[in-house]
Design an enzyme around this catalytic site. Structure first.
Site, mmCIF file in Angstrom:
data_model
loop_
_atom_site.group_PDB
_atom_site.id
_atom_site.type_symbol
_atom_site.label_atom_id
_atom_site.label_comp_id
_atom_site.label_asym_id
_atom_site.label_seq_id
_atom_site.Cartn_x
_atom_site.Cartn_y
_atom_site.Cartn_z
ATOM 1 N N LYS A 1 0.839 -1.200 0.000
ATOM 2 C CA LYS A 1 0.000 0.000 0.000
ATOM 3 C C LYS A 1 0.879 1.258 0.000
ATOM 4 C CE LYS A 1 -3.826 1.959 2.758
ATOM 5 N NZ LYS A 1 -4.658 1.736 3.955
ATOM 6 N N SER B 1 -9.849 0.049 7.382
ATOM 7 C CA SER B 1 -9.239 0.149 6.046
ATOM 8 C C SER B 1 -8.755 -1.157 5.442
ATOM 9 C CB SER B 1 -8.076 1.148 6.076
ATOM 10 O OG SER B 1 -8.566 2.453 6.278
ATOM 11 N N SER C 1 -9.428 2.153 3.210
ATOM 12 C CA SER C 1 -8.497 2.836 2.336
ATOM 13 C C SER C 1 -7.541 1.913 1.584
ATOM 14 C CB SER C 1 -7.687 3.848 3.164
ATOM 15 O OG SER C 1 -6.878 3.200 4.117
#
Length: 466
Positions: free
Chosen positions: A78, A177, A153
């Protein structure tokens, strides 16, 4: 028929999970460079439609040695974890890309598993919202239907795993997330207990540590194998080890059934049906279930949002210090600016919010003396179309939408407790819906054992099936 996109094909990756690919690489049946090449070809085929990759590695970064559990398995990281040689832009246009000089300490733990890093995945600005959409650029799309959000996210990672580009990708969870995109994309993801694994430098500076690091996978055994492998690199001596989990336990559990969200909202019909069908599976396996109220006070919602606003304010104020002199706060998106403004309007209420957020851990722990596990929805309603949660929506309206979508996951971030999202079927429109199992602090093992049971009793939907 939905606009479904996937990359599964007859190559060396096949439809294998990470455990299977590592076994192939370990036996010499396939080389890590072959696995990486196949994953890159898959990414090239689907990413133009999914927009899930933030940065590509100049060349695949293979593990330094072959001792890792997942040696040779291709994966993505990420865009908020530092990987040497790649930018970390945190999903924000305010940050000018420049390569990180070294791996963060969590990244080192992740890389110790032996994965091959192919690049960085997309995320919304600083992970502040529950969709991977942007104010002035194209969104990341859900492989199950490209007209819908893939959540956030850790949305880019979820898209790459769900579409079959890689079997595993990194994510982290400060308010849901990992679990939100897992639910939206039909994946498995465990938010570990606070301090279970190493964290990054920014997380260590916060007054309340909300963020836990983890991965998104298509199988429970991959999820279990990752956390066991991470513990080989570093294990918190203050927590019981997760160890190797390979299937359900024979232990019969007391499970609380939580359907009403912390803010008083009830789940929509399809989400509620997924939770109740899961409860039936657990009862049939011998576990006892009973309805329960929220394990934390309703004030957690406003207190959490106030703390989220504090984080947004600090992102702008300390941006140049954290991300370099080229950081441009004027380019922060409207949602980040709105959160920061809402914090400034209620600045004097912050000490009270911090006190109550810290107290929530004790409230949760007391409830967990009566239950072994809590079963709940992941989200209050099914996955929305793109645009519904976009940063360009007027702030007050968007905040209300986000709050009423994310009704359950922040509890575990505030209390530091572990929580796992697992698929629970498809909606009438063919989109995944997930359920969540939450446990006592330090008891990830029980959650993984139950997830194995659910996967065996109700095999997870496959994106390749009609």
């Amino acid at each position: 028929m939905s606009d479904r996109v996937h990359a599964f094909t007859d190559d060396v990756l096949g439809d294998h999970d990470a455990v299977a690919l590592a076994e192939l690489a370990g036996s010499g049946a396939v080389r890590p460079d072959e696995l990486a090449a196949a994953a890159l070809a898959r990414a090239e085929a689907v990413n133009p439609r999914l927009n899930a990759i933030a940065h590509h590695c100049p060349a695949p970064r293979h593990a330094a040695n072959d001792s890792g559990t997942w040696y040779g398995v291709p994966a993505f990281v990420k865009d908020n974890a530092d990987v040497a040689g790649l930018p970390s832009c945190h999903g924000s246009a305010a940050i000018t890309p420049h390569p990180a000089g070294k791996d963060d300490r969590f990244t080192a733990q992740l890389l110790s598993t032996g994965i091959t890093v192919l690049g960085k995945t997309t995320m919304p600005e600083f992970g502040f919202t529950s969709t991977t959409e942007f104010e002035s650029s194209d969104p990341t799309r859900n492989p199950w239907d490209t007209g819908y959000t893939v959540g956030g996210s850790s949305g880019g990672s979820a898209a790459m795993v769900a579409a079959g580009v890689v079997p595993v990708a990194h994510g982290n969870d400060g308010g849901g997330s990992l679990r939100i995109p897992a639910a939206c994309a039909g994946l498995v993801s465990l938010k570990p207990s606070r301090f279970r694994h190493l964290d990054n430098a920014q997380a260590r500076q916060l007054p309340i540590k909300l963020v836990s690091e983890g991965v998104l996978t298509r199988s429970v055994r991959d999820q279990a194998a990752y956390h066991a492998a991470a513990e080989k690199y570093w294990r918190n001596p203050k927590l019981p080890p997760i160890g190797t989990v390979e299937g359900p336990s024979a232990r019969r559990l007391r499970i609380g059934l939580l359907t009403t969200a912390c803010n008083g909202r009830e789940p929509d019909a399809e989400t509620a049906a997924a939770v109740h069908s899961t409860a039936e599976i657990l009862e049939a396996a011998g576990h006892s279930l009973e309805p329960m109220a929220s394990p934390v006070a309703p004030s957690l919602v406003e207190d959490f949002l106030r703390y989220w606003g504090f984080l947004a304010q600090m992102s702008g104020v300390t941006g140049k210090l954290s991300h370099g002199r080229s950081f441009d706060a004027a380019r922060l998106d409207a949602f980040t600016r709105g959160l920061a403004a809402s914090f400034r309007r209620r600045l004097l209420a912050t000490p009270g919010s911090l006190y109550r957020l810290n107290k929530a851990r004790a409230d949760y722990d007391e409830v967990l003396t009566r239950y072994d596990v809590i079963l709940s929805p992941v989200l209050t309603h099914t996955t929305p179309e793109l645009g519904y949660l976009r940063p360009g929506v007027p702030f007050d309206e968007l905040l209300d939408r986000v709050t009423n979508f994310v009704g359950y996951t922040p509890i575990n971030n505030v209390t530091g407790s572990p929580s796992i999202a697992v698929p629970a079927g498809l909606t009438g429109t063919g989109l995944p819906v997930g359920v969540m199992l939450s446990g006592a602090y330090g008891d990830e093992r029980t959650l993984l054992e139950l997830a194995f049971l659910l996967e065996a009793q109700r095999p997870f939907p496959r994106i390749t099936e009609s």
